[in-house]
Design a protein around this motif. Structure first.
Motif, PDB file in Angstrom:
ATOM      1  N   TRP A 128       0.854  -1.180   0.000  1.00 29.25           N
ATOM      2  CA  TRP A 128       0.000   0.000   0.000  1.00 29.25           C
ATOM      3  C   TRP A 128       0.892   1.234   0.000  1.00 29.25           C
ATOM      4  O   TRP A 128       1.791   1.366   0.823  1.00 29.25           O
ATOM      5  CB  TRP A 128      -0.881  -0.038   1.237  1.00 29.25           C
ATOM      6  CG  TRP A 128      -2.146   0.737   1.122  1.00 29.25           C
ATOM      7  CD1 TRP A 128      -2.448   1.885   1.792  1.00 29.25           C
ATOM      8  CD2 TRP A 128      -3.276   0.427   0.317  1.00 29.25           C
ATOM      9  NE1 TRP A 128      -3.702   2.300   1.445  1.00 29.25           N
ATOM     10  CE2 TRP A 128      -4.240   1.424   0.539  1.00 29.25           C
ATOM     11  CE3 TRP A 128      -3.576  -0.590  -0.582  1.00 29.25           C
ATOM     12  CZ2 TRP A 128      -5.469   1.442  -0.098  1.00 29.25           C
ATOM     13  CZ3 TRP A 128      -4.795  -0.583  -1.222  1.00 29.25           C
ATOM     14  CH2 TRP A 128      -5.727   0.421  -0.967  1.00 29.25           C
ATOM     15  N   THR A 129       0.656   2.126  -0.908  1.00 27.71           N
ATOM     16  CA  THR A 129       1.526   3.275  -1.141  1.00 27.71           C
ATOM     17  C   THR A 129       1.737   4.117   0.109  1.00 27.71           C
ATOM     18  O   THR A 129       2.850   4.583   0.363  1.00 27.71           O
ATOM     19  CB  THR A 129       0.955   4.133  -2.292  1.00 27.71           C
ATOM     20  OG1 THR A 129       0.807   3.283  -3.432  1.00 27.71           O
ATOM     21  CG2 THR A 129       1.859   5.281  -2.638  1.00 27.71           C
ATOM     22  N   SER A 130       0.709   4.290   0.918  1.00 29.07           N
ATOM     23  CA  SER A 130       0.809   5.172   2.087  1.00 29.07           C
ATOM     24  C   SER A 130       1.213   4.455   3.373  1.00 29.07           C
ATOM     25  O   SER A 130       1.364   5.095   4.409  1.00 29.07           O
ATOM     26  CB  SER A 130      -0.518   5.901   2.302  1.00 29.07           C
ATOM     27  OG  SER A 130      -1.558   4.960   2.546  1.00 29.07           O
ATOM     28  N   THR A 148       7.702   3.841  -6.655  1.00 27.32           N
ATOM     29  CA  THR A 148       6.312   3.974  -6.237  1.00 27.32           C
ATOM     30  C   THR A 148       5.518   4.425  -7.453  1.00 27.32           C
ATOM     31  O   THR A 148       5.877   5.404  -8.110  1.00 27.32           O
ATOM     32  CB  THR A 148       6.161   4.983  -5.087  1.00 27.32           C
ATOM     33  OG1 THR A 148       6.978   4.543  -3.983  1.00 27.32           O
ATOM     34  CG2 THR A 148       4.711   5.088  -4.634  1.00 27.32           C
ATOM     35  N   VAL A 149       4.481   3.680  -7.743  1.00 26.65           N
ATOM     36  CA  VAL A 149       3.637   3.941  -8.904  1.00 26.65           C
ATOM     37  C   VAL A 149       2.347   4.607  -8.411  1.00 26.65           C
ATOM     38  O   VAL A 149       1.638   4.045  -7.580  1.00 26.65           O
ATOM     39  CB  VAL A 149       3.306   2.627  -9.645  1.00 26.65           C
ATOM     40  CG1 VAL A 149       2.357   2.878 -10.804  1.00 26.65           C
ATOM     41  CG2 VAL A 149       4.580   1.943 -10.115  1.00 26.65           C
ATOM     42  N   TYR A 150       2.110   5.799  -8.910  1.00 25.26           N
ATOM     43  CA  TYR A 150       0.864   6.500  -8.592  1.00 25.26           C
ATOM     44  C   TYR A 150      -0.038   6.407  -9.814  1.00 25.26           C
ATOM     45  O   TYR A 150       0.001   7.239 -10.702  1.00 25.26           O
ATOM     46  CB  TYR A 150       1.151   7.956  -8.225  1.00 25.26           C
ATOM     47  CG  TYR A 150       2.003   8.089  -6.988  1.00 25.26           C
ATOM     48  CD1 TYR A 150       1.425   8.005  -5.727  1.00 25.26           C
ATOM     49  CD2 TYR A 150       3.379   8.261  -7.086  1.00 25.26           C
ATOM     50  CE1 TYR A 150       2.207   8.108  -4.576  1.00 25.26           C
ATOM     51  CE2 TYR A 150       4.164   8.362  -5.948  1.00 25.26           C
ATOM     52  CZ  TYR A 150       3.577   8.287  -4.693  1.00 25.26           C
ATOM     53  OH  TYR A 150       4.354   8.384  -3.569  1.00 25.26           O
ATOM     54  N   ASP A 151      -0.813   5.354  -9.863  1.00 28.39           N
ATOM     55  CA  ASP A 151      -1.690   5.088 -10.988  1.00 28.39           C
ATOM     56  C   ASP A 151      -2.973   4.497 -10.418  1.00 28.39           C
ATOM     57  O   ASP A 151      -2.922   3.601  -9.570  1.00 28.39           O
ATOM     58  CB  ASP A 151      -1.015   4.101 -11.952  1.00 28.39           C
ATOM     59  CG  ASP A 151      -1.788   3.870 -13.228  1.00 28.39           C
ATOM     60  OD1 ASP A 151      -3.000   3.576 -13.158  1.00 28.39           O
ATOM     61  OD2 ASP A 151      -1.176   3.959 -14.309  1.00 28.39           O
ATOM     62  N   GLY A 156      -3.986   1.805  -5.154  1.00 27.53           N
ATOM     63  CA  GLY A 156      -3.375   2.242  -3.905  1.00 27.53           C
ATOM     64  C   GLY A 156      -2.181   1.431  -3.469  1.00 27.53           C
ATOM     65  O   GLY A 156      -1.535   1.738  -2.474  1.00 27.53           O
ATOM     66  N   GLY A 158       0.982   0.799  -4.852  1.00 21.91           N
ATOM     67  CA  GLY A 158       1.982   1.060  -5.877  1.00 21.91           C
ATOM     68  C   GLY A 158       3.415   1.121  -5.400  1.00 21.91           C
ATOM     69  O   GLY A 158       4.310   1.468  -6.162  1.00 21.91           O
ATOM     70  N   TRP A 159       3.671   0.799  -4.126  1.00 19.68           N
ATOM     71  CA  TRP A 159       5.051   0.780  -3.629  1.00 19.68           C
ATOM     72  C   TRP A 159       5.601  -0.610  -3.949  1.00 19.68           C
ATOM     73  O   TRP A 159       5.112  -1.618  -3.429  1.00 19.68           O
ATOM     74  CB  TRP A 159       5.051   1.030  -2.116  1.00 19.68           C
ATOM     75  CG  TRP A 159       6.403   1.183  -1.505  1.00 19.68           C
ATOM     76  CD1 TRP A 159       7.111   2.343  -1.363  1.00 19.68           C
ATOM     77  CD2 TRP A 159       7.207   0.149  -0.900  1.00 19.68           C
ATOM     78  NE1 TRP A 159       8.295   2.093  -0.719  1.00 19.68           N
ATOM     79  CE2 TRP A 159       8.383   0.757  -0.432  1.00 19.68           C
ATOM     80  CE3 TRP A 159       7.048  -1.214  -0.737  1.00 19.68           C
ATOM     81  CZ2 TRP A 159       9.383   0.044   0.214  1.00 19.68           C
ATOM     82  CZ3 TRP A 159       8.050  -1.937  -0.108  1.00 19.68           C
ATOM     83  CH2 TRP A 159       9.203  -1.301   0.363  1.00 19.68           C
TER      84      TRP A 159
END
Length: 178
Positions: A128-130, A148-151, A156, A158-159
């Protein structure tokens, strides 16, 4: 500890693992896994033999689960990375998250051993990215953050990180699928 492959009879238990983990994560301030995992994808993973259960005792209920497969998400991994032999960790979930029992580390080591024995160069995962605490946990276990992918298609998570696949010198678990 014993390992087994999940069967279709385990679907409710696997869904409960996720629900319980989502509640624990929510208590920690994270919205990770706040939406149900699509049942059709879960069934597909089970039928492919990619979902594993970990048991303290022979006939005891499972204490953890992980999905381990060779399916690289093209949203997260670049084409040249997808060409490299790797296994991918998904949905690693403990029945009692946050207990600090070392079980998560042991399962990841088992995954790395399985990857190496299958000729993979990498053990890869996404998080989870966050969830920075989870990122730190994975780094402490030898994973290197790749990007890290923000797509929106990453949902959510993307890490992405990887570590070399490595055979274990000891048997981490017992059972026919170990």
């Amino acid at each position: 500890m014993r390992i087994s492959r999940a069967t279709l009879d385990d679907v409710a238990r696997l869904q409960q693992f996720r629900t319980d983990a989502a509640a624990w994560l929510a208590d920690m301030g994270s919205d990770q896994w706040s939406t149900p995992y699509p049942e059709d994808l879960l069934l597909e993973s089970i039928q492919a033999g990619d979902v594993f259960l970990f048991h303290d005792l022979e006939n005891a209920p499972p204490v953890a689960t992980v999905t381990l497969d060779a399916k690289a998400d093209p949203v997260l991994w670049r084409p040249e990375e997808i060409q490299q032999p790797a296994l991918y960790v998904h949905k690693l979930t403990l029945a009692q998250p946050g207990k600090r029992s070392g079980l998560g580390r042991r399962i990841l080591d088992w995954c790395g051993d399985r990857a190496a024995r299958r000729g993979a160069r990498w053990l890869r995962l996404d998080a989870w990215t966050s969830n920075t605490k989870l990122h730190a946990y994975y780094r402490d276990l030898g994973f290197t953050h790749v990007r890290t992918v923000y797509d929106a298609e990453a949902y959510g998570s993307g890490w992405v990180a990887q570590r070399p696949a490595k055979m274990s010198e000891t048997t981490l678990f017992d059972g026919p699928d170990a």
